[in-house]
Design a protein around this motif. Structure first.
Motif, PDB file in Angstrom:
ATOM      1  N   PRO A 205       0.914  -1.095  -0.095  1.00 60.46           N
ATOM      2  CA  PRO A 205       0.040   0.342   0.147  1.00 60.46           C
ATOM      3  C   PRO A 205       0.349   1.431  -0.219  1.00 60.46           C
ATOM      4  O   PRO A 205       0.706   1.871   1.040  1.00 60.46           O
ATOM      5  CB  PRO A 205      -0.559   0.430   0.826  1.00 60.46           C
ATOM      6  CG  PRO A 205       0.100  -0.702   2.602  1.00 60.46           C
ATOM      7  CD  PRO A 205       0.644  -1.497   1.156  1.00 60.46           C
ATOM      8  N   LEU A 206       1.479   1.823  -0.829  1.00 59.10           N
ATOM      9  CA  LEU A 206       2.132   2.651  -1.206  1.00 59.10           C
ATOM     10  C   LEU A 206       1.479   4.241  -1.179  1.00 59.10           C
ATOM     11  O   LEU A 206       2.227   4.904  -0.505  1.00 59.10           O
ATOM     12  CB  LEU A 206       3.469   2.687  -2.260  1.00 59.10           C
ATOM     13  CG  LEU A 206       3.675   1.710  -2.778  1.00 59.10           C
ATOM     14  CD1 LEU A 206       4.853   1.569  -4.043  1.00 59.10           C
ATOM     15  CD2 LEU A 206       5.009   1.377  -1.762  1.00 59.10           C
ATOM     16  N   ALA A 207       0.418   4.349  -1.262  1.00 60.71           N
ATOM     17  CA  ALA A 207      -0.048   5.352  -1.134  1.00 60.71           C
ATOM     18  C   ALA A 207      -0.059   6.274   0.594  1.00 60.71           C
ATOM     19  O   ALA A 207       0.451   7.023   0.912  1.00 60.71           O
ATOM     20  CB  ALA A 207      -1.700   5.722  -2.195  1.00 60.71           C
ATOM     21  N   THR A 208      -1.164   4.587   0.784  1.00 59.33           N
ATOM     22  CA  THR A 208      -0.791   4.828   2.182  1.00 59.33           C
ATOM     23  C   THR A 208       0.694   4.944   3.044  1.00 59.33           C
ATOM     24  O   THR A 208      -0.008   5.571   4.102  1.00 59.33           O
ATOM     25  CB  THR A 208      -1.363   3.071   2.912  1.00 59.33           C
ATOM     26  OG1 THR A 208      -2.642   3.354   2.587  1.00 59.33           O
ATOM     27  CG2 THR A 208      -1.419   4.287   4.804  1.00 59.33           C
ATOM     28  N   THR A 209       1.613   4.607   2.431  1.00 61.45           N
ATOM     29  CA  THR A 209       2.939   4.728   3.428  1.00 61.45           C
ATOM     30  C   THR A 209       3.637   6.262   3.025  1.00 61.45           C
ATOM     31  O   THR A 209       4.279   6.402   4.289  1.00 61.45           O
ATOM     32  CB  THR A 209       3.746   3.431   2.396  1.00 61.45           C
ATOM     33  OG1 THR A 209       3.229   2.226   2.640  1.00 61.45           O
ATOM     34  CG2 THR A 209       4.875   3.765   2.856  1.00 61.45           C
ATOM     35  N   PHE A 210       2.972   6.707   2.100  1.00 61.39           N
ATOM     36  CA  PHE A 210       3.730   8.247   1.808  1.00 61.39           C
ATOM     37  C   PHE A 210       2.633   8.906   2.530  1.00 61.39           C
ATOM     38  O   PHE A 210       3.489   9.494   2.921  1.00 61.39           O
ATOM     39  CB  PHE A 210       3.460   8.374  -0.325  1.00 61.39           C
ATOM     40  CG  PHE A 210       4.495   7.257  -0.864  1.00 61.39           C
ATOM     41  CD1 PHE A 210       5.913   7.203   0.026  1.00 61.39           C
ATOM     42  CD2 PHE A 210       4.755   6.968  -2.009  1.00 61.39           C
ATOM     43  CE1 PHE A 210       6.976   6.462  -1.008  1.00 61.39           C
ATOM     44  CE2 PHE A 210       4.831   5.788  -3.109  1.00 61.39           C
ATOM     45  CZ  PHE A 210       6.417   5.659  -2.431  1.00 61.39           C
ATOM     46  N   ASP A 211       1.736   8.281   2.653  1.00 60.69           N
ATOM     47  CA  ASP A 211       0.587   9.616   3.225  1.00 60.69           C
ATOM     48  C   ASP A 211       0.866   9.640   4.964  1.00 60.69           C
ATOM     49  O   ASP A 211       1.007  10.381   5.321  1.00 60.69           O
ATOM     50  CB  ASP A 211      -0.445   9.312   3.239  1.00 60.69           C
ATOM     51  CG  ASP A 211      -1.139   9.621   1.900  1.00 60.69           C
ATOM     52  OD1 ASP A 211      -0.529  10.595   1.161  1.00 60.69           O
ATOM     53  OD2 ASP A 211      -2.255   9.047   1.818  1.00 60.69           O
ATOM     54  N   THR A 212       1.537   8.606   5.722  1.00 62.11           N
ATOM     55  CA  THR A 212       1.615   8.161   6.456  1.00 62.11           C
ATOM     56  C   THR A 212       3.644   8.451   6.652  1.00 62.11           C
ATOM     57  O   THR A 212       3.388   9.679   8.330  1.00 62.11           O
ATOM     58  CB  THR A 212       2.079   6.580   7.169  1.00 62.11           C
ATOM     59  OG1 THR A 212       0.452   6.002   7.195  1.00 62.11           O
ATOM     60  CG2 THR A 212       2.410   5.899   9.033  1.00 62.11           C
ATOM     61  N   LEU A 213       3.890   8.225   6.239  1.00 59.15           N
ATOM     62  CA  LEU A 213       5.336   9.007   5.958  1.00 59.15           C
ATOM     63  C   LEU A 213       5.392  10.427   6.709  1.00 59.15           C
ATOM     64  O   LEU A 213       5.998  11.700   7.629  1.00 59.15           O
ATOM     65  CB  LEU A 213       6.234   8.750   5.405  1.00 59.15           C
ATOM     66  CG  LEU A 213       6.808   7.355   5.748  1.00 59.15           C
ATOM     67  CD1 LEU A 213       7.139   6.223   4.203  1.00 59.15           C
ATOM     68  CD2 LEU A 213       7.577   6.756   6.854  1.00 59.15           C
ATOM     69  N   THR A 214       4.725  11.513   5.157  1.00 56.09           N
ATOM     70  CA  THR A 214       4.654  12.811   4.933  1.00 56.09           C
ATOM     71  C   THR A 214       4.322  13.667   6.763  1.00 56.09           C
ATOM     72  O   THR A 214       4.626  14.110   7.244  1.00 56.09           O
ATOM     73  CB  THR A 214       3.416  13.664   4.041  1.00 56.09           C
ATOM     74  OG1 THR A 214       4.133  12.613   2.851  1.00 56.09           O
ATOM     75  CG2 THR A 214       3.432  14.556   4.137  1.00 56.09           C
ATOM     76  N   ASP A 215       3.174  12.559   7.120  1.00 55.34           N
ATOM     77  CA  ASP A 215       2.514  13.334   8.256  1.00 55.34           C
ATOM     78  C   ASP A 215       3.834  12.803   9.484  1.00 55.34           C
ATOM     79  O   ASP A 215       3.789  13.552  10.396  1.00 55.34           O
ATOM     80  CB  ASP A 215       1.278  12.500   8.571  1.00 55.34           C
ATOM     81  CG  ASP A 215      -0.489  12.614   8.073  1.00 55.34           C
ATOM     82  OD1 ASP A 215       0.203  14.034   7.204  1.00 55.34           O
ATOM     83  OD2 ASP A 215      -1.442  12.560   8.038  1.00 55.34           O
ATOM     84  N   LEU A 216       3.853  11.703   9.519  1.00 58.25           N
ATOM     85  CA  LEU A 216       4.883  11.029  10.511  1.00 58.25           C
ATOM     86  C   LEU A 216       6.428  12.003  10.534  1.00 58.25           C
ATOM     87  O   LEU A 216       6.191  12.588  11.997  1.00 58.25           O
ATOM     88  CB  LEU A 216       5.051   9.704  10.785  1.00 58.25           C
ATOM     89  CG  LEU A 216       6.198   9.191  11.526  1.00 58.25           C
ATOM     90  CD1 LEU A 216       5.318   9.653  13.588  1.00 58.25           C
ATOM     91  CD2 LEU A 216       6.428   8.074  11.761  1.00 58.25           C
ATOM     92  N   LEU A 217       6.885  12.962   9.509  1.00 55.68           N
ATOM     93  CA  LEU A 217       7.841  13.438   9.801  1.00 55.68           C
ATOM     94  C   LEU A 217       8.125  14.601   9.530  1.00 55.68           C
ATOM     95  O   LEU A 217       8.454  15.486  10.499  1.00 55.68           O
ATOM     96  CB  LEU A 217       8.773  12.687   8.262  1.00 55.68           C
ATOM     97  CG  LEU A 217       9.094  11.675   8.497  1.00 55.68           C
ATOM     98  CD1 LEU A 217       9.679  11.819   6.734  1.00 55.68           C
ATOM     99  CD2 LEU A 217      10.565  11.691   8.958  1.00 55.68           C
ATOM    100  N   SER A 218       6.481  15.195   9.623  1.00 54.56           N
ATOM    101  CA  SER A 218       6.360  16.369   9.544  1.00 54.56           C
ATOM    102  C   SER A 218       5.592  16.872  10.885  1.00 54.56           C
ATOM    103  O   SER A 218       6.557  17.808  11.691  1.00 54.56           O
ATOM    104  CB  SER A 218       5.898  17.057   8.399  1.00 54.56           C
ATOM    105  OG  SER A 218       4.016  15.722   8.992  1.00 54.56           O
ATOM    106  N   GLY A 219       4.930  16.338  11.357  1.00 48.43           N
ATOM    107  CA  GLY A 219       4.591  16.242  12.975  1.00 48.43           C
ATOM    108  C   GLY A 219       5.967  16.331  13.656  1.00 48.43           C
ATOM    109  O   GLY A 219       5.719  16.489  14.693  1.00 48.43           O
ATOM    110  N   TRP A 220       7.077  15.297  13.533  1.00 50.21           N
ATOM    111  CA  TRP A 220       8.031  15.015  14.687  1.00 50.21           C
ATOM    112  C   TRP A 220       8.941  16.303  14.005  1.00 50.21           C
ATOM    113  O   TRP A 220       9.916  17.347  15.194  1.00 50.21           O
ATOM    114  CB  TRP A 220       8.958  14.150  13.503  1.00 50.21           C
ATOM    115  CG  TRP A 220      10.582  13.965  14.613  1.00 50.21           C
ATOM    116  CD1 TRP A 220      10.580  13.471  16.096  1.00 50.21           C
ATOM    117  CD2 TRP A 220      11.700  14.382  13.937  1.00 50.21           C
ATOM    118  NE1 TRP A 220      11.345  13.004  15.888  1.00 50.21           N
ATOM    119  CE2 TRP A 220      12.009  13.881  14.968  1.00 50.21           C
ATOM    120  CE3 TRP A 220      12.018  14.341  13.040  1.00 50.21           C
ATOM    121  CZ2 TRP A 220      13.844  14.092  14.633  1.00 50.21           C
ATOM    122  CZ3 TRP A 220      12.804  14.282  12.288  1.00 50.21           C
ATOM    123  CH2 TRP A 220      14.386  14.477  13.249  1.00 50.21           C
ATOM    124  N   VAL A 221       9.400  16.798  12.865  1.00 51.34           N
ATOM    125  CA  VAL A 221      10.004  18.275  12.852  1.00 51.34           C
ATOM    126  C   VAL A 221       9.058  19.225  13.733  1.00 51.34           C
ATOM    127  O   VAL A 221       9.697  19.898  14.896  1.00 51.34           O
ATOM    128  CB  VAL A 221      10.115  18.588  11.416  1.00 51.34           C
ATOM    129  CG1 VAL A 221      10.846  20.170  11.136  1.00 51.34           C
ATOM    130  CG2 VAL A 221      10.732  17.617  10.519  1.00 51.34           C
TER     131      VAL A 221
END
Length: 259
Positions: free
Chosen positions: A130-146
Motif C-alpha cells: 500500500p504505497l499511497a498509505t505509506t507515503f501519506d503516513t510518512l509525510t504526516d509522521l515526519l512533518s509532525g516530528w519536525v
C-alpha cells in the motif's frame, strides 16, 4: 522553507503488528553499544546544548513477495544495523536519527528516534504494497516530528536522506490510483520542506514502476539495484548510507518553522 500543511496525507492506520517477530540474538558485551543506548530521545541529545547538528535517515523497506531474495535477514535487520552503526561510527552515531518503515500489507514504522533507541518492529511479512498509505503516513509522521521535536530543540538537520528498498509498484485498485499523488506530496516534503534527498534501490530495472519513481522525483539513471545473491544487500546499503551520505544540506538551515 516552511512546511506546507497541504502536504500532510490522509493515510489510514497501519495493520496491527503480527506474525513476524525479531529473532533473539546474543551479542557479546560491548561497552560502546551500552553507552550509546543510554541516549533515548532527541531531547536527551540536546539537553544542555543551545543547538546541534543531526542527521536523519529514513529507511523504507518493501517486505512484499517481490522482495523475497532479501527476506532471510529481515527479522534481525534493526539489531544488526544498530550494532554496526553504534560501534563503528561512534563519532556521529549519537546524532543519527532513524525512521524504519516496513511495507507489507500495511505500513509499520519504528521511529524517528536516535539510532540507539530504534527497535525492530513486528509486522505481517509478505503482504501487499500500500504505497499511497505509506507515503501519506510518512509525510504526516515526519512533518509532525519536525514541528513537535526538531523545531523546539533548535536542532539543525544537516542531512536528511530517504532510502527506499523496493520496486515502487503499489497494490492494485484504489492504492495504485492514489500512489502517484501521494508520492509527489512526500517528495515535496522531503526535497522542499527539509532540503532532503530520496534514493531508490530496486530488485531489477524490468520490475520497477517507473511512473512512481518519476513521481518521487528520482531519475532512472539514479536508481540502483540490489544483489539478489546477497541476502544482506539491504543491510549493506543501509550502512553505506550512514557511512557516505552524498547529500549535504546547508548546515546553516535550521528545521523549517511552520507559518
Amino acid at each position: 522553507m516552511a512546511i506546507d500543511p497541504t502536504l500532510k496525507g490522509g493515510g489510514g492506520p497501519a495493520r496491527p503488528p503480527s506474525v513476524l517477530k525479531p529473532k533473539a540474538k546474543d551479542l557479546p558485551p560491548n561497552p560502546k553499544l551500552e553507552a550509546a543506548l543510554k541516549k533515548t530521545a532527541l531531547r536527551d541529545l540536546m539537553r544542555g546544548k543551545k543547538s546541534a547538528n543531526i542527521r536523519v535517515l529514513v529507511l523504507v523497506e518493501d517486505c512484499s513477495g517481490s522482495m523475497y531474495p532479501w527476506k532471510a535477514t529481515r527479522s534481525s535487520f534493526v539489531p544488526r544495523f544498530k550494532e554496526v552503526v553504534l560501534t563503528k561510527y561512534t563519532s556521529f552515531s549519537e546524532r543519527l536519527i532513524v525512521l524504519y518503515c516496513a511495507i507489507s500489507g500495511g505500513c509499520v514504522t519504528a521511529g524517528p528516534v536516535p539510532i540507539a533507541s530504534l527497535e525492530q518492529p513486528q509486522f505481517q511479512d509478505g503482504g501487499g504494497t500500500p504505497l499511497a498509505t505509506t507515503f501519506d503516513t510518512l509525510t504526516d509522521l515526519l512533518s509532525g516530528w519536525v514541528e513537535a521535536e526538531v523545531i523546539p530543540a533548535e536542532a539543525v538537520m544537516k542531512e536528511f536522506e530517504v532510502v527506499i528498498f523496493g520496486d515502487c509498484e503499489p497494490s492494485p485498485g484504489a492504492e495504485a490510483e492514489r500512489t502517484p499523488e501521494a508520492a509527489r506530496k512526500f517528495a515535496a516534503f522531503v526535497k522542499e520542506g527539509v532540503n532532503g534527498r530520496i534514493k531508490i534501490l530496486g530488485p531489477a530495472a524490468a520490475r520497477m514502476d517507473w511512473a512512481v519513481v518519476e513521481a518521487l522525483g528520482v531519475k532512472r539513471e539514479e536508481v540502483k539495484y540490489l544483489d539478489a545473491a546477497n541476502p544482506d544487500a539491504i543491510l549493506d546499503w543501509s550502512i553505506q548510507s550512514v557511512d557516505s551520505n552524498p547529500h549535504r544540506s546547508d548546515p546553516s538551515i535550521i528545521a523549517p518553522k511552520p507559518t
